[in-house]
Design a protein around this motif. Structure first.
Motif, PDB file in Angstrom:
ATOM      1  N   ARG A   1       0.841  -1.205   0.000  1.00 39.46           N
ATOM      2  CA  ARG A   1       0.000   0.000   0.000  1.00 39.46           C
ATOM      3  C   ARG A   1       0.869   1.246   0.000  1.00 39.46           C
TER       4      ARG A   1
ATOM      5  N   VAL B   1       0.659   4.142  -2.826  1.00 36.88           N
ATOM      6  CA  VAL B   1       0.264   5.501  -2.464  1.00 36.88           C
ATOM      7  C   VAL B   1       1.368   6.492  -2.838  1.00 36.88           C
TER       8      VAL B   1
ATOM      9  N   LEU C   1       1.243   7.868  -6.293  1.00 40.05           N
ATOM     10  CA  LEU C   1       0.073   8.634  -6.713  1.00 40.05           C
ATOM     11  C   LEU C   1      -0.008   9.933  -5.906  1.00 40.05           C
TER      12      LEU C   1
ATOM     13  N   PHE D   1      -3.185  11.126  -4.108  1.00 37.90           N
ATOM     14  CA  PHE D   1      -3.919  10.170  -3.284  1.00 37.90           C
ATOM     15  C   PHE D   1      -4.696  10.857  -2.149  1.00 37.90           C
ATOM     16  N   GLU D   2      -4.075  11.832  -1.490  1.00 46.09           N
ATOM     17  CA  GLU D   2      -4.768  12.520  -0.384  1.00 46.09           C
ATOM     18  C   GLU D   2      -6.013  13.254  -0.901  1.00 46.09           C
TER      19      GLU D   2
ATOM     20  N   ARG E   1      -8.694  10.754  -1.386  1.00 48.91           N
ATOM     21  CA  ARG E   1      -9.329  10.360  -0.123  1.00 48.91           C
ATOM     22  C   ARG E   1     -10.410  11.371   0.259  1.00 48.91           C
TER      23      ARG E   1
ATOM     24  N   ARG F   1     -10.166   3.344  -7.530  1.00 52.37           N
ATOM     25  CA  ARG F   1      -8.775   3.781  -7.409  1.00 52.37           C
ATOM     26  C   ARG F   1      -8.334   3.764  -5.951  1.00 52.37           C
ATOM     27  N   LEU F   2      -9.238   4.177  -5.079  1.00 47.63           N
ATOM     28  CA  LEU F   2      -8.924   4.175  -3.647  1.00 47.63           C
ATOM     29  C   LEU F   2      -8.886   2.764  -3.088  1.00 47.63           C
TER      30      LEU F   2
ATOM     31  N   ARG G   1      -5.721   0.306  -4.133  1.00 50.37           N
ATOM     32  CA  ARG G   1      -4.467   0.770  -3.529  1.00 50.37           C
ATOM     33  C   ARG G   1      -4.471   0.568  -2.019  1.00 50.37           C
ATOM     34  N   SER G   2      -5.596   0.880  -1.396  1.00 49.88           N
ATOM     35  CA  SER G   2      -5.674   0.770   0.060  1.00 49.88           C
ATOM     36  C   SER G   2      -5.674  -0.690   0.510  1.00 49.88           C
TER      37      SER G   2
ATOM     38  N   GLU H   1      -2.985  -1.101  -8.431  1.00 45.30           N
ATOM     39  CA  GLU H   1      -3.629   0.078  -9.008  1.00 45.30           C
ATOM     40  C   GLU H   1      -5.099  -0.228  -9.280  1.00 45.30           C
TER      41      GLU H   1
ATOM     42  N   PRO I   1      -9.230   5.063   3.340  1.00 41.10           N
ATOM     43  CA  PRO I   1      -9.386   5.741   2.053  1.00 41.10           C
ATOM     44  C   PRO I   1     -10.561   6.714   2.015  1.00 41.10           C
TER      45      PRO I   1
END
Lengths: 474, 256
Positions: free
Chosen positions: A36, A40, A43, A46-47, A50, A258-259, A262-263, A268, A375
């Motif tokens: 993870r 992250v 990307l 990513f934040e 979220r 997408r979240l 990855r989480s 991906e 996420p």
């Protein structure tokens, strides 16, 4: 399944002393946490994703009735059938009746935590329908008569030799008499056994990661392709989903996918992302003749508008489990019901009652790592604290803890008295330590001194020394 | 308020008050060296044990006590991310239904800081006048890290301590297992977590482990000493202030 949430302390202790489990749990860090982090890191937005994920789910929860009705109308429009289930019993009954309506003997199943929540396998078996799990992990634990210990990796508590044992014990009827241990060989064996099950099944049951209101589509993500075979080959496909899984549009699903991947696994995108819209149409090459969606409430609508609403944002990625120092020390079974880890510690009391699940929201240091990786930014520690508040208000907190807290609060609310008590405590601790700087056994603090020494106060309290220094200065 | 000489109310924390007065004096020295006037109003506890045990009424009572005692200062500084985080993040929502106290809580929360964060982020202190001959490693205490963003601040200051080499700790952001009442409610779990933590601390080969919260430090020191490890345990403020004459945490005059 048998609920053992009350025995959490005992379960955790047993888990800590189980060498096979401890060996298996080491894989979580390598398999999930590091992957993870790498995904992250690649990307930069990513934040921002979220935050978008949080906002999207909040929007849905604010208009849940609207999107559910839209979703149901679209499913129907495409020739599917929607069933509303208030609780587990209703959901089980609905699935059984669909099975009976097509004389189903055998049901293949994709991974579904909702099916665990309602206890579907036991219910079907008790009524003469044989469920067969087709996710490899779920299949292994079904052979072992266990429940998932993790919401996306149900057999994460097992090692390879335990899988080999299970296969050896159950696969002789399929012509596999030799014990195999190589992962590739075990996979091939499972694939051959399961292939026969796929072809013989009358009904396929899957979960649903998302239900799209715009199109009436259910979505599942898998890495093995078993979900596709489960829902395409049998005559009937039943998708089980809880009501908060609805999202407005296809575009919204792409954000959450997408979240999610990855989480969950640091991918991906999961290997298979399967969209199901209605039964087979005349010009489709394959697909089920019937498409059913069972929408389960089971207490969730009661969370809307309350202090636990944010929990309904959860997309079941398991990042909070993987990053929890408590979960990674004991695994999922110790939590005593379907949903383990931080998300389980918030959700389980809602589903089975805080009287039963009381230990779970207390089994956290509030280190905050779960919230940090979530996420959809669910404030998990805050909600565990809300449960503790309910326990305190309803006098469910253990008497000794409540008494200790009361004594401490009595002094803490009286600064002058507190300072005198602190002076006394400081003196007493130092006397007990006998000049050693620490105490190795203190009957009233066994929880501490059974495992570690207790450093003792350096000298008089800071406030005492500060006052003396002030007096000296002036 | 004169920013050249701000008046600081030092929230020493109940653990420092009882167990480790040196940390209080280290905080005073660091703040005075940076040009502050420091005072220590009568205090007990920030209320976090009650808050995290679900006892909201006691948490509110203690929060009111802290607010009343500290609201007259320019800033409130605590040598702890945990208590600092309690005041900064949790006091305002504690008074959701009480607009007057909520306003007072909010005014206090925005001027409350963890010590190393206050020194670097607010006072823009770039270096400290301290010496420590040795290799240190640093544990990121959870509340300071995740509630207040304390991560680079102590490291930046430690980098200016003459003679000190900082060796990073693997998984420095993973909880040590203290967790307030958690460590006595779930002692076996807490022990497992602190055992993992101390194993990684020992793997660094450092001769002192530092952190910004005394709860974690008592837990870590207690475990290391139970296992007979020689590594010392100190609050980061002690090293930054050069107050390392006193025996390390859990040690006595003769043992260090």
């Amino acid at each position: 399944m048998q609920v053992t949430t009350q025995a959490f302390q005992h379960n955790a202790s047993a888990a800590l002393q189980n060498p096979a489990l401890q060996k298996a749990l080491k894989n979580i860090k390598i398999g999930f946490v590091r992957k993870r982090a790498a995904a992250v890191a690649k990307l930069p937005e990513f934040e921002a994703l979220r935050e978008a994920g949080r906002d999207l789910k909040n929007h849905v929860l604010d208009h849940l009735d609207f999107y559910l009705e839209r979703f149901a109308a679209k499913v129907t429009e495409h020739g599917g059938q929607v069933h509303w289930a208030r609780d587990a019993a209703e959901a089980n009954q609905i699935v059984l009746e669909i099975c009976r309506s097509v004389n189903a003997q055998r049901v293949t199943k994709g991974k579904s935590m909702i099916s665990e929540e309602i206890g579907l396998n036991d219910f079907l078996e008790a009524h003469g329908v044989q469920p067969v799990e087709t996710d490899l992990g779920e299949y292994i634990i079904q052979l072992r008569h266990e429940h998932p210990s993790h919401i996306i990796a149900p057999a994460v508590h097992l090692n390879r030799d335990q899988v080999a044992d299970a296969f050896q014990a159950h696969h002789a009827p399929y012509g596999f008499t030799e014990r195999r241990e190589e992962p590739r060989a075990l996979l091939d064996e499972a694939r051959q056994v399961l292939r026969q099950q796929f072809l013989q099944a009358d009904v396929g049951v899957t979960g649903a990661n998302f239900c799209i209101a715009e199109t009436g589509t259910t979505v599942i993500v898998t890495n093995e392709g078993n979900g596709d075979l489960t829902q395409i080959l049998p005559r009937v496909h039943i998708a089980l989903a809880s009501i908060e899984k609805v999202v407005p549009t296809l575009e919204d699903v792409s954000l959450l996918l997408r979240l999610l991947a990855r989480s969950a696994t640091g991918q991906e995108l999961s290997v298979y992302t399967t969209f199901s819209t209605g039964p087979r149409r005349p010009d489709d090459r394959d697909g089920p003749a019937q498409f059913h969606v069972v929408l389960l409430d089971n207490g969730r609508s009661g969370m809307i508008g309350g202090e636990f609403q944010d929990m309904l944002r959860c997309i079941r990625c398991a990042a909070c489990l993987n990053h929890c120092p408590v979960y990674s020390a004991i695994g999922g079974h110790a939590y005593g019901w379907v949903y383990p880890g931080p998300m389980g510690s918030v959700l389980t009391p809602q589903l089975i009652g805080i009287e039963t699940a009381g230990p779970l929201p207390n089994a956290s240091t509030f280190c905050g790592r779960c919230e940090e990786v979530c996420p959809v930014q669910i404030p998990l520690p805050k909600m565990m604290r809300h449960w503790r508040e309910q326990e305190f208000e309803r006098h469910l907190t253990p008497v000794a803890a409540r008494f200790g807290l009361g004594v401490w609060a009595f002094f803490a609310r009286r600064p002058r008295l507190y300072r005198q008590a602190a002076n006394l405590a400081s003196w007493l601790f130092r006397r007990l330590a006998g000049g050693k700087g620490r105490i190795s056994s203190l009957p009233l603090a066994k929880g501490w001194t059974a495992w570690r020494d207790l450093p003792t106060p350096q000298g008089r309290t800071f406030q005492q020394q500060w006052a003396a220094r002030r007096a000296h200065r002036s | 308020m004169t920013l050249s000489q701000p008046r600081i109310g030092l929230f020493a924390t109940c653990l420092v008050d009882l167990f480790r007065p040196t940390v209080g004096f280290a905080a005073v020295k660091l703040l005075e060296d940076a040009g502050c006037v420091v005072e220590v109003p009568a205090q007990t506890c920030c209320g976090q044990p009650a808050y995290n045990s679900g006892d909201r009424a006691t948490a509110q009572a203690l929060a009111r006590q802290v607010i009343a005692a500290f609201e007259g200062f320019d800033f409130v500084v605590a040598p702890s991310g945990s208590c600092g985080g309690m005041i900064r993040q949790h006091y305002p929502p504690l008074f959701e239904d009480d607009p007057d106290w909520r306003a007072r809580a909010t005014r206090l929360s925005v001027k409350t800081f963890e010590l190393t964060s206050f020194l670097t982020d607010v006072l823009k202190v770039e270096r400290v006048a301290a010496r420590y001959a040795g290799t240190a490693t640093y544990h990121d205490a959870c509340s300071g890290l995740r509630e207040l963003g304390v991560k680079t601040q102590p490291r930046r200051l430690l980098a200016t301590v003459e003679g000190l080499e900082l060796r990073e700790l693997e998984e420095s952001e993973v909880c040590c297992g203290f967790g307030g009442t958690f460590c006595v409610k779930y002692p076996e779990l807490s022990n497992r977590m602190v055992s993992d933590k101390t194993a990684r601390i020992l793997a660094t080969g450092a001769d002192v482990v530092l952190a910004g919260d005394l709860g974690c430090l008592l837990n870590i020191a207690g475990k290391l000493q139970r296992n007979g490890a020689a590594i010392k345990v100190r609050h980061v403020a002690e090293v930054l202030a050069g107050l390392t004459e006193a025996p390390a945490i859990g040690e006595s005059e003769g043992s260090g």
